[in-house]
Design a protein around this motif. Structure first.
Motif, PDB file in Angstrom:
ATOM      1  N   GLY A  46      -6.031  16.797  13.401  1.00  0.00           N
ATOM      2  CA  GLY A  46      -5.736  17.940  12.548  1.00  0.00           C
ATOM      3  C   GLY A  46      -6.085  17.667  11.096  1.00  0.00           C
ATOM      4  N   ARG A  47      -5.781  16.460  10.635  1.00  0.00           N
ATOM      5  CA  ARG A  47      -6.130  16.074   9.261  1.00  0.00           C
ATOM      6  C   ARG A  47      -7.644  16.071   9.065  1.00  0.00           C
ATOM      7  N   TRP A  48      -8.352  15.527  10.063  1.00  0.00           N
ATOM      8  CA  TRP A  48      -9.809  15.474   9.958  1.00  0.00           C
ATOM      9  C   TRP A  48     -10.413  16.875   9.940  1.00  0.00           C
ATOM     10  N   ASP A  49      -9.962  17.722  10.852  1.00  0.00           N
ATOM     11  CA  ASP A  49     -10.514  19.072  10.968  1.00  0.00           C
ATOM     12  C   ASP A  49     -10.242  19.915   9.728  1.00  0.00           C
ATOM     13  N   SER A  50      -9.131  19.652   9.050  1.00  0.00           N
ATOM     14  CA  SER A  50      -8.767  20.432   7.863  1.00  0.00           C
ATOM     15  C   SER A  50      -9.343  19.855   6.579  1.00  0.00           C
ATOM     16  N   GLY A  51     -10.095  18.756   6.683  1.00  0.00           N
ATOM     17  CA  GLY A  51     -10.661  18.124   5.495  1.00  0.00           C
ATOM     18  C   GLY A  51      -9.659  17.328   4.694  1.00  0.00           C
ATOM     19  N   HIS A  80       0.855  -1.194   0.000  1.00  0.00           N
ATOM     20  CA  HIS A  80       0.000   0.000   0.000  1.00  0.00           C
ATOM     21  C   HIS A  80       0.883   1.233   0.000  1.00  0.00           C
ATOM     22  N   GLU A  81       0.746   2.043  -1.038  1.00  0.00           N
ATOM     23  CA  GLU A  81       1.571   3.243  -1.182  1.00  0.00           C
ATOM     24  C   GLU A  81       0.859   4.505  -0.702  1.00  0.00           C
ATOM     25  N   GLY A  82      -0.419   4.368  -0.331  1.00  0.00           N
ATOM     26  CA  GLY A  82      -1.190   5.532   0.062  1.00  0.00           C
ATOM     27  C   GLY A  82      -1.047   5.886   1.528  1.00  0.00           C
ATOM     28  N   PHE A  83      -2.093   6.500   2.079  1.00  0.00           N
ATOM     29  CA  PHE A  83      -2.038   6.979   3.459  1.00  0.00           C
ATOM     30  C   PHE A  83      -2.210   5.837   4.454  1.00  0.00           C
ATOM     31  N   TRP A  84      -1.472   5.922   5.531  1.00  0.00           N
ATOM     32  CA  TRP A  84      -1.636   5.029   6.671  1.00  0.00           C
ATOM     33  C   TRP A  84      -1.209   5.796   7.916  1.00  0.00           C
ATOM     34  N   GLY A  85      -2.007   5.694   8.971  1.00  0.00           N
ATOM     35  CA  GLY A  85      -1.660   6.370  10.214  1.00  0.00           C
ATOM     36  C   GLY A  85      -2.087   5.561  11.414  1.00  0.00           C
ATOM     37  N   SER A  86      -1.227   5.495  12.411  1.00  0.00           N
ATOM     38  CA  SER A  86      -1.534   4.779  13.641  1.00  0.00           C
ATOM     39  C   SER A  86      -1.582   5.757  14.808  1.00  0.00           C
ATOM     40  N   MET A  87      -2.620   5.644  15.633  1.00  0.00           N
ATOM     41  CA  MET A  87      -2.784   6.527  16.780  1.00  0.00           C
ATOM     42  C   MET A  87      -2.083   5.908  17.990  1.00  0.00           C
ATOM     43  N   ASP A  88      -0.769   5.948  17.946  1.00  0.00           N
ATOM     44  CA  ASP A  88       0.024   5.290  18.980  1.00  0.00           C
ATOM     45  C   ASP A  88       0.370   6.224  20.132  1.00  0.00           C
ATOM     46  N   THR A  89       0.517   7.502  19.838  1.00  0.00           N
ATOM     47  CA  THR A  89       0.914   8.481  20.849  1.00  0.00           C
ATOM     48  C   THR A  89      -0.024   9.693  20.802  1.00  0.00           C
ATOM     49  N   TYR A  90       0.120  10.547  21.798  1.00  0.00           N
ATOM     50  CA  TYR A  90      -0.673  11.775  21.842  1.00  0.00           C
ATOM     51  C   TYR A  90      -0.390  12.641  20.617  1.00  0.00           C
ATOM     52  N   ARG A  91       0.846  12.652  20.173  1.00  0.00           N
ATOM     53  CA  ARG A  91       1.206  13.411  18.981  1.00  0.00           C
ATOM     54  C   ARG A  91       0.475  12.868  17.753  1.00  0.00           C
ATOM     55  N   ASP A  92       0.362  11.539  17.665  1.00  0.00           N
ATOM     56  CA  ASP A  92      -0.385  10.929  16.562  1.00  0.00           C
ATOM     57  C   ASP A  92      -1.851  11.337  16.616  1.00  0.00           C
ATOM     58  N   TRP A  93      -2.417  11.365  17.828  1.00  0.00           N
ATOM     59  CA  TRP A  93      -3.816  11.755  17.999  1.00  0.00           C
ATOM     60  C   TRP A  93      -4.038  13.179  17.503  1.00  0.00           C
ATOM     61  N   LEU A  94      -3.128  14.081  17.853  1.00  0.00           N
ATOM     62  CA  LEU A  94      -3.237  15.461  17.387  1.00  0.00           C
ATOM     63  C   LEU A  94      -3.133  15.533  15.869  1.00  0.00           C
ATOM     64  N   ASP A  95      -2.236  14.750  15.288  1.00  0.00           N
ATOM     65  CA  ASP A  95      -2.047  14.751  13.841  1.00  0.00           C
ATOM     66  C   ASP A  95      -3.301  14.274  13.110  1.00  0.00           C
ATOM     67  N   LEU A  96      -3.888  13.158  13.569  1.00  0.00           N
ATOM     68  CA  LEU A  96      -5.075  12.625  12.909  1.00  0.00           C
ATOM     69  C   LEU A  96      -6.259  13.569  13.043  1.00  0.00           C
TER      70      LEU A  96
END
Length: 279
Positions: free
Chosen positions: A265-270, A247-263
């Motif tokens: 942020g992506r959702w809120d920005s569309g 898989h060459e596309g997007f993948w994200g794991s919510m492993d840390t608080y920083r990951d939670w903020l990143d995901l």
């Protein structure tokens, strides 16, 4: 972004159960999950577990088996209360306190969800073994309760069946935990700075597995500490029975608080690449 299939009800996936590992304690996400199990930690106001189920649902999967452990009662209660939380209703406090709903079933999801207690501290392999009785048919899907992706699950199933192997794992390129800088020709000025670049070489497991029933009987045991990521997958690899779906596309794991903020942020920005469904 991977396009969602045209039909949500695909006979090849509708009866394939999807196991979601929901029993971990999420110790590295305490800022967001101290009072919640990790699968209930939200992205955009709804649990990441819902996002994962929507990813599968868009490819026709509708049967889910949740392997529960830490704070399992909260996950059960979330689903039991889902209609009340999602719907408008009137409550007659002087009467029988039965809600009168105004918008039908507010969940709008054709899902069948089975909840299985698999132990508070069980290993991931042991959790799978303990819910074997709830996995009907020859094939089942499996993923973790903390990862999202725009992986093409329809293509993955076709790839898995064509391979004839016992298991298929989705491979993704790892994301660096360190900022990466690209310099200009002089080597003295930063031309580009990427906070969390994707490493182009090498593959890591992105979860999103497919297994045949032989995996349950031939590669799992009754050891409560058995970890899927150790002996079972290592044996599959040695036996030539572990295929890779790249898989060459997007993948994200919510492993840390920083990951939670990143995901979030992506959702809120569309810019949530894993959102392949329509509202």
């Amino acid at each position: 972004m991977t396009a969602a299939p045209e039909s949500q009800h695909r006979p090849e996936t509708a009866d394939i159960p999807v196991v979601i590992l929901c029993g971990g304690m999420g110790t590295r996400l305490r800022e967001a999950s101290e009072k919640l199990p990790k699968p209930l930690v939200d992205i955009g106001g709804v649990p990441i577990l819902w996002h994962i189920m929507k990813i599968y649902s868009e490819h026709g999967y509708r049967k889910f088996v949740l392997a529960l452990g830490y704070k399992s009662e909260l996950i059960k209660r979330h689903f039991l209360d889902l209609r009340e939380q999602a719907s408008d209703f009137t409550l007659h406090l002087a009467g029988d306190h039965v809600p009168q709903f105004h918008d039908g079933d507010g969940t709008h999801e054709d899902w069948e969800v089975t909840f299985v207690e698999t132990g508070l501290t069980s290993g991931t392999g042991a959790r799978i073994a303990r819910l074997a009785d709830h996995l009907q048919g020859e094939t089942f899907a499996l993923t973790y309760g903390d990862g999202v992706s725009d992986v093409d699950l329809t293509a993955q199933l076709a790839h898995h069946r064509e391979s004839g192997r016992v298991a298929t794992v989705t491979g993704v390129h790892p994301t660096s935990r360190f900022g990466e800088m690209r310099l200009d020709e002089s080597g003295s000025a930063v031309e580009e700075f990427n906070e969390k670049p994707t490493v182009a070489t090498g593959w890591v497991s992105g979860g999103f597995f497919l297994f045949e029933r032989a995996f349950l009987t031939d590669y799992l045991g009754d050891d409560p500490d058995l970890m899927l990521e150790k002996q079972p997958l290592q044996r599959l690899a040695r036996d030539g029975q572990l295929g890779l779906f790249a898989h060459e596309g997007f993948w994200g794991s919510m492993d840390t608080y920083r990951d939670w903020l990143d995901l979030n942020g992506r959702w809120d920005s569309g810019e949530a690449a894993w959102k392949t469904w329509k509202d």
